[in-house]
Scaffold this motif. Structure first.
Motif, PDB file in Angstrom:
ATOM      1  N   LYS A 208      -3.922  10.066   1.904  1.00  0.00           N
ATOM      2  CA  LYS A 208      -4.634   9.194   0.973  1.00  0.00           C
ATOM      3  C   LYS A 208      -3.875   7.878   0.928  1.00  0.00           C
ATOM      4  O   LYS A 208      -2.644   7.851   1.031  1.00  0.00           O
ATOM      5  N   ILE A 209      -4.615   6.795   0.741  1.00  0.00           N
ATOM      6  CA  ILE A 209      -4.037   5.457   0.699  1.00  0.00           C
ATOM      7  C   ILE A 209      -4.544   4.725  -0.539  1.00  0.00           C
ATOM      8  O   ILE A 209      -5.710   4.851  -0.913  1.00  0.00           O
TER       9      ILE A 209
ATOM     10  N   VAL B 142      -8.786   5.387   0.074  1.00  0.00           N
ATOM     11  CA  VAL B 142      -9.375   6.053   1.237  1.00  0.00           C
ATOM     12  C   VAL B 142      -8.540   7.262   1.650  1.00  0.00           C
ATOM     13  O   VAL B 142      -7.347   7.327   1.355  1.00  0.00           O
ATOM     14  N   ARG B 143      -9.220   8.196   2.332  1.00  0.00           N
ATOM     15  CA  ARG B 143      -8.515   9.311   2.975  1.00  0.00           C
ATOM     16  C   ARG B 143      -8.769   9.167   4.468  1.00  0.00           C
ATOM     17  O   ARG B 143      -9.906   8.970   4.902  1.00  0.00           O
ATOM     18  N   ILE B 144      -7.689   9.241   5.231  1.00  0.00           N
ATOM     19  CA  ILE B 144      -7.739   9.013   6.675  1.00  0.00           C
ATOM     20  C   ILE B 144      -7.132  10.193   7.417  1.00  0.00           C
ATOM     21  O   ILE B 144      -6.116  10.734   6.990  1.00  0.00           O
TER      22      ILE B 144
ATOM     23  N   THR C  75      -4.530  -0.895   6.043  1.00  0.00           N
ATOM     24  CA  THR C  75      -4.123   0.492   6.220  1.00  0.00           C
ATOM     25  C   THR C  75      -2.740   0.523   6.886  1.00  0.00           C
ATOM     26  O   THR C  75      -2.553  -0.097   7.921  1.00  0.00           O
TER      27      THR C  75
ATOM     28  N   VAL D 103       1.004   5.557   0.919  1.00  0.00           N
ATOM     29  CA  VAL D 103       0.412   6.602   1.762  1.00  0.00           C
ATOM     30  C   VAL D 103       0.946   7.948   1.275  1.00  0.00           C
ATOM     31  O   VAL D 103       2.158   8.160   1.239  1.00  0.00           O
TER      32      VAL D 103
ATOM     33  N   VAL E 193     -11.428   7.083   9.053  1.00  0.00           N
ATOM     34  CA  VAL E 193     -11.737   7.133   7.629  1.00  0.00           C
ATOM     35  C   VAL E 193     -12.627   8.356   7.370  1.00  0.00           C
ATOM     36  O   VAL E 193     -13.748   8.432   7.867  1.00  0.00           O
TER      37      VAL E 193
ATOM     38  N   ILE F 273      -8.947  -3.152   5.891  1.00  0.00           N
ATOM     39  CA  ILE F 273      -9.989  -2.131   5.696  1.00  0.00           C
ATOM     40  C   ILE F 273     -10.822  -2.381   4.441  1.00  0.00           C
ATOM     41  O   ILE F 273     -11.617  -1.536   4.043  1.00  0.00           O
TER      42      ILE F 273
ATOM     43  N   ALA G  62      -3.107   0.983  12.515  1.00  0.00           N
ATOM     44  CA  ALA G  62      -2.142   0.586  11.493  1.00  0.00           C
ATOM     45  C   ALA G  62      -2.164  -0.934  11.345  1.00  0.00           C
ATOM     46  O   ALA G  62      -2.235  -1.657  12.331  1.00  0.00           O
TER      47      ALA G  62
ATOM     48  N   VAL H  45      -9.513   3.091  12.608  1.00  0.00           N
ATOM     49  CA  VAL H  45      -8.635   1.988  12.209  1.00  0.00           C
ATOM     50  C   VAL H  45      -7.272   2.144  12.866  1.00  0.00           C
ATOM     51  O   VAL H  45      -6.822   3.250  13.145  1.00  0.00           O
TER      52      VAL H  45
ATOM     53  N   GLU I 143       0.851  -1.187   0.000  1.00  0.00           N
ATOM     54  CA  GLU I 143       0.000   0.000   0.000  1.00  0.00           C
ATOM     55  C   GLU I 143       0.888   1.238   0.000  1.00  0.00           C
ATOM     56  O   GLU I 143       2.008   1.186   0.472  1.00  0.00           O
TER      57      GLU I 143
END
Length: 131
Positions: A27-28, A104-106, A73, A18, A79, A59, A55, A53, A16
């Motif tokens: 953003k991921i 997703v944006r976290i 994530t 980041v 989220v 997700i 680490a 969430v 993933e």
């Protein structure tokens, strides 16, 4: 075709990426290498808005014509946004894994430096995938 490794993002060993948006949010998505390995992506399941969430939490899932893979994530937080375009156009993950294919944006639950401490920069990720 060679996979793209972007310089301005952090990577997890689960492939993933980041992107630090500079306002306490990130953003991921999945790396170009990951989307190549998965093949044609046909469905993406993402978490609920407002979900808390940690680490390395799962997700969602990414379904391709070859397999189903879990989405993790790399950072903890809340989220704030999911990429709704992926519902009708999951192929964006294949076509633009770092742009239109984000997932997703976290909002980070900790300082960005602490959140990114366990992640790889572009050079480290390139070395990791060579192993």
């Amino acid at each position: 075709m060679a996979s793209v490794i972007r310089e301005n993002v952090w990577y997890s060993e689960e492939h993933e990426w980041v992107l630090d948006l500079g306002d306490g949010t990130v953003k991921i998505g999945i790396s170009d290498i990951a989307q190549h390995r998965l093949g044609d992506i046909v469905f993406v399941e993402l978490p609920d808005l407002g979900q808390e969430v940690e680490a390395e939490d799962g997700i969602g899932t990414i379904e391709s014509v070859k397999t189903v893979a879990d989405l993790f994530t790399p950072v903890g937080g809340t989220v704030l946004e999911i990429n709704g375009k992926l519902e009708s156009a999951p192929e964006l993950v294949n076509e633009e894994p770092y742009d239109g294919g984000w997932m997703v944006r976290i909002r980070l639950k900790e300082d960005p430096n602490a959140a990114f401490a366990k992640l790889l920069d572009a050079k480290g990720y390139a070395e990791f995938i060579e192993k």
